[in-house]
Scaffold this active site. Sequence first.
Site, PDB file in Angstrom:
ATOM      1  N   GLY A 138     128.229 -45.529   0.006  1.00 16.68           N
ATOM      2  CA  GLY A 138     127.349 -44.572  -0.628  1.00 16.68           C
ATOM      3  C   GLY A 138     126.225 -44.169   0.314  1.00 16.68           C
ATOM      4  O   GLY A 138     125.926 -44.857   1.281  1.00 16.68           O
ATOM      5  N   GLY A 161     122.026 -43.142   0.804  1.00 20.54           N
ATOM      6  CA  GLY A 161     120.822 -43.789   0.303  1.00 20.54           C
ATOM      7  C   GLY A 161     120.470 -45.043   1.102  1.00 20.54           C
ATOM      8  O   GLY A 161     119.504 -45.731   0.787  1.00 20.54           O
ATOM      9  N   HIS A 162     121.291 -45.341   2.129  1.00 23.28           N
ATOM     10  CA  HIS A 162     121.061 -46.528   2.964  1.00 23.28           C
ATOM     11  C   HIS A 162     120.658 -46.141   4.386  1.00 23.28           C
ATOM     12  O   HIS A 162     120.790 -46.941   5.315  1.00 23.28           O
ATOM     13  CB  HIS A 162     122.325 -47.386   3.037  1.00 23.28           C
ATOM     14  CG  HIS A 162     122.888 -47.754   1.710  1.00 23.28           C
ATOM     15  ND1 HIS A 162     122.159 -48.447   0.774  1.00 23.28           N
ATOM     16  CD2 HIS A 162     124.095 -47.511   1.140  1.00 23.28           C
ATOM     17  CE1 HIS A 162     122.910 -48.616  -0.308  1.00 23.28           C
ATOM     18  NE2 HIS A 162     124.076 -48.054  -0.117  1.00 23.28           N
ATOM     19  N   LYS A 210     132.222 -52.961   2.834  1.00 25.60           N
ATOM     20  CA  LYS A 210     131.296 -53.906   2.204  1.00 25.60           C
ATOM     21  C   LYS A 210     131.877 -54.361   0.872  1.00 25.60           C
ATOM     22  O   LYS A 210     132.515 -53.569   0.174  1.00 25.60           O
ATOM     23  CB  LYS A 210     129.933 -53.241   1.989  1.00 25.60           C
ATOM     24  CG  LYS A 210     129.173 -53.082   3.298  1.00 25.60           C
ATOM     25  CD  LYS A 210     127.768 -52.536   3.087  1.00 25.60           C
ATOM     26  CE  LYS A 210     127.775 -51.076   2.704  1.00 25.60           C
ATOM     27  NZ  LYS A 210     128.478 -50.193   3.641  1.00 25.60           N
ATOM     28  N   HIS A 256     121.520 -51.532  -3.871  1.00 24.64           N
ATOM     29  CA  HIS A 256     121.604 -50.378  -4.763  1.00 24.64           C
ATOM     30  C   HIS A 256     120.649 -50.570  -5.931  1.00 24.64           C
ATOM     31  O   HIS A 256     120.890 -50.083  -7.028  1.00 24.64           O
ATOM     32  CB  HIS A 256     123.009 -50.214  -5.324  1.00 24.64           C
ATOM     33  CG  HIS A 256     124.067 -50.191  -4.274  1.00 24.64           C
ATOM     34  ND1 HIS A 256     124.694 -51.316  -3.828  1.00 24.64           N
ATOM     35  CD2 HIS A 256     124.580 -49.167  -3.559  1.00 24.64           C
ATOM     36  CE1 HIS A 256     125.567 -50.981  -2.887  1.00 24.64           C
ATOM     37  NE2 HIS A 256     125.515 -49.690  -2.709  1.00 24.64           N
TER      38      HIS A 256
END
Lengths: 329, 193
Positions: free
Chosen positions: A53, A55-56, A104, A218
């Site tokens: 995803g 956002g990292h 992951k 998250h």
Amino acid sequence: MKKIVNDPTNIVDEMLKGMIVSHSELIQRVPETGVIQRKAEKTGKVAVISGGGSGHEPAHAGFVGEGMLSAAVCGEVFTSPTPDQILEAIKVAEEGAGVFLVIKNYSGDIMNFEMAQELAEMEGIEVASVVVDDDVAVEDSLYTQGKRGVAGTLFVHKILGYAAQQGQSIAEIKELADKLVPNIKSIGLALTGVTTPGSKQPSFILGDDEIEYGVGIHGEPGYRREKLQSSRDLAEELLTKLTDEFGEKEEKNFAIMVNGLGGTPLMEQYVFTNDVYTLMKEQNLTIDYYKIGNLMTSLEMQGLSLTMLYLEDDFYIEALQAPVTTISW
Amino acid sequence: MNVETGIRWMELFNEKVQAEKDYLTQLDTPIGDSDHGNNMSRGMTHVIEAIETQKPDSLEELLKLITTNLLSKVGGASGPLYGSAFMGMLKAQKEDNIPWSAVIKSGLESIQKRGKAEAFDKTMIDVWIPVVEALENNQLTDAVIDQAVESTKPLKAKKGRASYVGERSIGHIDPGAYSSGLLFHAMLEAEAE
């Protein structure tokens, strides 16, 4: 939560556009996808691919480049990319020696990457993979799917990327990866929750004087909530959790990563690093390699994670120290 | 189920997902990563757009279109799970004279194959299993669906992201179970029209 955003549904697309215009010498985007590919000339070596995803940031696209990742697949915010996108990355990165996927341990990532691997194999591309499960916050038991994969994944990218650059075969890289992952342990802590763009409330709310140990990347909750303590006390808790996992080791040499989760200044990360150094020294543990910074973030979360890599093999440190050409390593 | 009813089913499911998008995300917040509402909303928007532009004229075509859109637009864990569900249904639908309960059952089997969850792991299949049983006995009602959704509340999660929070997952409805509930409510409504 205030955000600098146009339409939350376009946030990943617009972020990728910004990355491409500012780093066009290093990376390019596969049109109509969330796939970021390195521009380096193809040399017939194994391609290492990662993703997950968004956002990292800077993970994962920030680590695409010579000596590290061949491509990164960027999903929606905190959402695994879809199989067709991952397949696209595999196809564009393939140089004839096979493609290695670094995944992951999150169920969405596992399922989507597995499906992509099946699709790629149907097209005759050799694909191997490793699942990173470095987060020790959640106990492995009959009742869980094992540990989450967090910031330690970046050590895997770096070391496998170097191995690929050295011309190791996909079988050799698989063997290296399987041996490497159990030597990496991470744990995080949060001072705040996190609000995904477009959502109305944070993942969890901590009091002004509270922290939470063991959060994921998250905004998932951790294992214990407590009053905020000194950096040294926080370092002691995280370090104890990690060293307990390693048990007694003959060699006491480690690489460490202090990873900011997005909202913690470097000043605090260095304060914490100094505490980790002092505490490890007291226990006769040696740090041979340091990596500090916002590397695997959780949007604007205040907090950090500590990763220890047990340097079981000299190759690990050689790989970590090798230069790379990426935006953010 | 014919193609018209199938399309109506998807339209009603889409309406419910869009209406309850925030609630789905809210359910995902304490135990997951707060993305289930957005992901299902994005996926169903694409399914409806594809239905409008491609105008499928058989149930098989419709199921194919739903499968590809959910697989390629949802992401996360819901994408492969819902995508696999409709892929399983598509496979079963190709057999002649197969009862609808067997089609849904094939969807359930595909979800289990992909997600490797078992009953009472606190996942979407805790809704799919009782729904298949009720369909086989011709006894599927809104109450059966609601009860199945509600039954995930006291369970401790053993699969999916919620499993990482262990005990803390107790007392929350599983978001995938809730969205599956919406799917079957929509199916009953479409069939009743």
